[in-house]
Design a protein around this motif. Structure first.
Motif, PDB file in Angstrom:
ATOM      1  N   ILE A  31       0.862  -1.177   0.000  1.00 36.15           N
ATOM      2  CA  ILE A  31       0.000   0.000   0.000  1.00 36.15           C
ATOM      3  C   ILE A  31       0.897   1.225   0.000  1.00 36.15           C
ATOM      4  N   ASN A  72       1.718  -0.067   8.890  1.00 42.49           N
ATOM      5  CA  ASN A  72       2.022  -0.767   7.644  1.00 42.49           C
ATOM      6  C   ASN A  72       1.954  -2.279   7.805  1.00 42.49           C
ATOM      7  N   ASN A  75      -1.777  -3.015   7.717  1.00 42.94           N
ATOM      8  CA  ASN A  75      -2.540  -2.398   6.618  1.00 42.94           C
ATOM      9  C   ASN A  75      -3.739  -1.614   7.138  1.00 42.94           C
TER      10      ASN A  75
END
Length: 119
Positions: A31, A72, A75
């Motif tokens: 992402i 991260n 997500n």
């Protein structure tokens, strides 16, 4: 497919706080950008805050009041909203842009969560 699920909206009095959360799931390789947008009745959808892996960006109307963060490893992206004003009333949408495991890019949206600030 990449799915985004938001949570944390609700009704709050002016001056109060709310925290929105958004979790991305599916075939995700990476992402790049995550963001929160909002859309008030009769108005266009607008960017509230965005976060890349290295920087954040805020709309002038929320600077100093809202904080965007991301995890991260999980997500996820969150939006801490402080000193809320009636003008912050809107449906808030989570957005994520990145790459799937098949290397195709994705640009996904959540279903939206209502934030209502009473005066």
């Amino acid at each position: 497919q990449v799915q985004l699920v938001e949570s944390g909206g609700g009704l709050v009095q002016a001056g109060g706080s709310l925290r929105l959360s958004c979790a991305a799931s599916g075939s995700i390789l990476r992402i790049n950008d995550m963001a929160w947008y909002r859309q008030a009745p009769g108005k266009q959808r607008e960017l509230v805050a965005s976060i890349t892996r290295g920087s954040t960006n805020y709309a002038d109307s929320v600077k100093g009041r809202f904080i965007i963060t991301r995890d991260n490893a999980k997500n996820t992206v969150s939006l801490q909203m402080n000193s809320l004003k009636p003008d912050d009333t809107a449906v808030y949408y989570c957005n994520a842009v990145g790459q799937r495991r098949n290397l195709r890019e994705f640009d996904s949206w959540g279903q939206g969560t209502q934030v209502t600030v009473s005066s």
